[in-house]
Scaffold this motif. Structure first.
Motif, short mmCIF file in Angstrom:
data_model
loop_
_atom_site.label_atom_id
_atom_site.label_comp_id
_atom_site.label_asym_id
_atom_site.label_seq_id
_atom_site.Cartn_x
_atom_site.Cartn_y
_atom_site.Cartn_z
N VAL A 111 0.85 -1.21 0.00
CA VAL A 111 0.00 0.00 0.00
C VAL A 111 0.88 1.25 0.00
O VAL A 111 0.64 2.20 -0.75
N LEU A 112 1.90 1.25 0.83
CA LEU A 112 2.81 2.40 0.89
C LEU A 112 3.53 2.62 -0.44
O LEU A 112 3.65 3.75 -0.92
N VAL A 113 4.02 1.53 -1.03
CA VAL A 113 4.75 1.64 -2.30
C VAL A 113 3.83 2.13 -3.43
O VAL A 113 4.16 3.08 -4.16
N LEU A 114 2.68 1.50 -3.58
CA LEU A 114 1.79 1.81 -4.69
C LEU A 114 1.17 3.21 -4.57
O LEU A 114 1.05 3.93 -5.56
N THR A 115 0.78 3.58 -3.34
CA THR A 115 0.20 4.92 -3.18
C THR A 115 1.27 6.01 -3.33
O THR A 115 0.97 7.12 -3.80
N SER A 116 2.52 5.70 -2.98
CA SER A 116 3.61 6.65 -3.21
C SER A 116 3.79 6.90 -4.70
O SER A 116 3.92 8.05 -5.14
N MET A 117 3.80 5.81 -5.47
CA MET A 117 3.95 5.94 -6.92
C MET A 117 2.77 6.69 -7.53
O MET A 117 2.94 7.49 -8.46
N TYR A 118 1.58 6.46 -6.99
CA TYR A 118 0.40 7.16 -7.49
C TYR A 118 0.51 8.67 -7.25
O TYR A 118 0.21 9.48 -8.13
N GLN A 119 0.95 9.03 -6.07
CA GLN A 119 1.07 10.45 -5.73
C GLN A 119 2.19 11.15 -6.50
O GLN A 119 2.04 12.30 -6.91
N LEU A 120 3.29 10.46 -6.71
CA LEU A 120 4.45 11.08 -7.36
C LEU A 120 4.42 10.96 -8.88
O LEU A 120 5.00 11.80 -9.58
N GLY A 121 3.77 9.92 -9.37
CA GLY A 121 3.81 9.66 -10.80
C GLY A 121 5.16 9.06 -11.19
O GLY A 121 6.08 8.98 -10.37
N ALA B 203 -0.09 14.44 0.67
CA ALA B 203 -1.22 13.52 0.79
C ALA B 203 -0.73 12.13 1.19
O ALA B 203 0.47 11.84 1.14
N PHE B 204 -1.66 11.26 1.55
CA PHE B 204 -1.32 9.89 1.92
C PHE B 204 -0.52 9.24 0.80
O PHE B 204 -0.85 9.38 -0.37
N PRO B 205 0.55 8.53 1.11
CA PRO B 205 1.05 8.12 2.44
C PRO B 205 2.10 9.06 3.04
O PRO B 205 2.67 8.76 4.08
N PHE B 206 2.35 10.16 2.35
CA PHE B 206 3.40 11.08 2.81
C PHE B 206 3.00 11.83 4.08
O PHE B 206 3.86 12.43 4.73
N ASN B 207 1.71 11.78 4.41
CA ASN B 207 1.26 12.46 5.62
C ASN B 207 1.39 11.58 6.87
O ASN B 207 1.13 12.03 7.98
N ILE B 208 1.81 10.32 6.67
CA ILE B 208 1.96 9.44 7.84
C ILE B 208 3.41 9.00 8.07
O ILE B 208 3.73 8.54 9.16
N MET C 43 7.94 5.03 0.21
CA MET C 43 8.29 3.99 -0.76
C MET C 43 9.40 3.08 -0.23
O MET C 43 9.33 1.86 -0.35
N TYR C 44 10.40 3.69 0.37
CA TYR C 44 11.48 2.90 0.97
C TYR C 44 10.97 2.10 2.16
O TYR C 44 11.32 0.93 2.33
N ARG C 45 10.13 2.73 2.98
CA ARG C 45 9.58 2.01 4.15
C ARG C 45 8.70 0.85 3.70
O ARG C 45 8.76 -0.25 4.25
N GLY C 46 7.90 1.11 2.68
CA GLY C 46 7.02 0.06 2.19
C GLY C 46 7.77 -1.11 1.59
O GLY C 46 7.42 -2.27 1.79
N SER C 47 8.83 -0.80 0.85
CA SER C 47 9.65 -1.85 0.26
C SER C 47 10.29 -2.71 1.35
O SER C 47 10.29 -3.95 1.27
N THR C 48 10.81 -2.06 2.38
CA THR C 48 11.44 -2.79 3.49
C THR C 48 10.43 -3.68 4.20
O THR C 48 10.72 -4.85 4.52
N LEU C 49 9.23 -3.15 4.44
CA LEU C 49 8.19 -3.94 5.11
C LEU C 49 7.77 -5.14 4.27
O LEU C 49 7.48 -6.21 4.81
#
Length: 208
Positions: A116-126, A146-151, A156-162
């Motif tokens: 979720v963190l990785v995909l929503t990051s890519m969505y927000q950044l393009g 916006a989410f996930p940058f507000n949490i 993206m790095y955190r999501g990949s690690t998780l």
């Protein structure tokens, strides 16, 4: 007193189990760790070369096209890294202490959160924002909040690690935990180089 001794003994046995179940000589484990380290080193070097020389922009005659070329390259290297991670886990033995339902449920949860963190990051950044577009002079108009940058920072790095951690727990392989540790450490080191340089780009959009 006996309870404390028993807990200490159990902890020792668990630690031994985590270590002894890893085949440190297995080739795919070494290759996986290599790509974990190589990929961020590669994209940081290439991105800075582009910033200072515009070599990809010159080759493709367009900064956006150059960024897309880099994006495809980075994405492809990510697939290679993931392939060797999967192969490393496949060839490693299971770890007894991780063979339980709690580890499996936690693993699934971490994979979901990570993706979720990785995909929503890519969505927000393009694509441009995700793959170093600012090094090509394609700057974002404002900071994404916006989410996930507000949490969390660097979702993206955190999501990949998780995700790496979740897969390792789900398969019950301590070798995966070792690789995940390297993923975390490499990202932390990369951020120490990336964040100050990105701030520099936005403070001074023109090349020095």
């Amino acid at each position: 007193m006996n309870s404390s001794v028993e807990k200490c003994h159990m902890f020792h046995e668990s630690a031994v189990d985590l270590l002894t179940s890893i085949d440190f000589c297995e080739s795919t484990l070494k290759t996986s760790i290599f790509f974990v380290a190589f990929n961020p080193i590669f994209w940081n070097i290439i991105s800075r070369l582009e910033y200072y020389t515009h070599f990809l922009t010159k080759l493709t005659r367009n900064p956006r096209t150059g960024c897309y070329v880099l994006a495809v390259t980075i994405f492809s290297l990510g697939l290679v890294r993931n392939y060797f991670f999967e192969q490393a886990l496949y060839k490693q033995g299971v770890t007894g202490v991780l063979q339980n339902e709690v580890a499996k449920v936690l693993g699934v949860a971490l994979i979901i959160i990570g993706q979720v963190l990785v995909l929503t990051s890519m969505y927000q950044l393009g694509i441009i924002g995700t793959y170093c577009g600012d090094y090509f002079g394609i700057l974002m108009k404002e900071r994404v909040s916006a989410f996930p940058f507000n949490i969390c920072e660097n979702p993206m790095y955190r999501g990949s690690t998780l995700s790496f951690l979740g897969i390792s727990l789900l398969q019950g392989k301590s070798a995966g935990l070792l690789i995940t540790f390297f993923v975390h450490m490499v990202y932390e080191i990369a951020l120490k180089f990336e964040e100050p340089f990105t701030m520099k780009i936005y403070r001074n959009p023109k090349k020095d």
